[in-house]
Design a protein around this motif. Structure first.
Motif, PDB file in Angstrom:
ATOM      1  N   ASP A  23      -0.981   3.457  10.075  1.00  0.00           N
ATOM      2  CA  ASP A  23      -0.631   3.501   8.575  1.00  0.00           C
ATOM      3  C   ASP A  23      -0.660   2.005   7.877  1.00  0.00           C
ATOM      4  N   ARG A  66       0.765  -1.079   0.125  1.00  0.00           N
ATOM      5  CA  ARG A  66       0.166   0.028  -0.113  1.00  0.00           C
ATOM      6  C   ARG A  66       0.799   1.048  -0.037  1.00  0.00           C
ATOM      7  N   ARG A  67       2.115   1.398   0.479  1.00  0.00           N
ATOM      8  CA  ARG A  67       2.945   2.335   0.567  1.00  0.00           C
ATOM      9  C   ARG A  67       4.665   1.679   0.485  1.00  0.00           C
TER      10      ARG A  67
END
Length: 260
Positions: A83, A52-53
């Motif tokens: 996160d 996702r990141r």
């Protein structure tokens, strides 16, 4: 680690892809270690990891186990504070193997590896030409056909983490290294020089951990593209021509400067 429990994970700088974040395949393999693939009850199951990141380096992250639901088997999340960095799930479809090529042809193809001319992430653990022998994997996939690339790979002793006593005490690399070896070879079946990409999702099944000191053949094939996405597949073969591991990938076109 039971469902809902948390553990800590840190990606060492050695295992970087871009200069400031982890190699996507290696990080996906780290998270895949937290998922019990056989729980799906079928030999065709695999682990799907979605990034996702960019995974940070030398930074503690937490791993939280997830229960099975109606669509997936059990899974795990990688978190940086609140996160979401990555999510892994067991799935009931394993990638198909890419056809192998002869080891001598794969070795010759390495001289044509486009990353030797121009590389968006030259320090990449998997395919970076700036990494010395015994530090990075130095998988250098060169063209062997249309949208097909191949490289030889001999796992270094520094990556040994397991000894399979049933198989004569053979030293083997860990699961994250196996995933890393299947990562970049898929990406280089695309025109990475003209279309730089980073890994967004990887689905893999590892049937046997690669043996240290044994020459393997790693092959990658481009499956297609859609907008910013590129779809590829890869497979590792051992010296006897047996499939060791297989994967499929989804890549996203990026500006390398944003990751370095």
């Amino acid at each position: 680690m039971g469902t809902g429990d948390q553990a800590e994970l840190v990606v060492a700088r050695r295992f970087r892809g871009p200069a400031q974040s982890g190699n996507g395949g290696f990080v996906a393999g780290l998270l895949a270690e937290c998922v019990d693939v056989p729980s799906m009850g079928t030999e065709s199951c695999a682990t799907e990891v979605t990034l996702r990141r960019p995974p940070p380096l030398e930074t503690p992250m937490s791993v939280r186990r997830l229960p099975a639901d109606g669509e997936h088997g059990e899974g795990a999340e990688l978190l940086l504070g609140a996160d979401l960095v990555a999510q892994a799930r067991t799935v009931d479809h394993a990638p198909d193997a890419v056809d192998t090529v002869d080891a001598s042809l794969a070795a010759e193809a390495m001289a044509g590896y486009a990353g030797l001319r121009s590389h968006p992430f030259p320090g990449c653990f998997g395919c970076g030409p700036d990494r010395e022998e015994g530090d990075g994997l130095r998988v250098f996939p060169g063209p062997v056909g249309e949208h097909l690339v191949a490289s030889t790979w001999t796992p270094h002793q520094s990556l040994a983490v397991e000894s399979d006593l049933i198989d004569g005490g053979v030293a083997r690399v860990g699961l994250p290294t196996a995933w890393a070896a299947m990562d970049c070879v898929g990406g280089w079946s695309e025109d990475v020089e003209g279309r730089p990409v980073v890994l967004g999702r990887m689905t893999a099944r590892v049937d046997a951990l690669p043996a240290v000191g044994e020459t393997h053949v790693v092959v990658g094939r481009r499956l297609g593209a859609e907008g910013r996405k590129t779809f590829t597949a890869s497979t590792i073969y051992d010296s006897d021509g047996r499939v060791v591991a297989r994967a499929e990938h989804v890549w996203f076109v990026v500006d390398p400067a944003a990751f370095n």
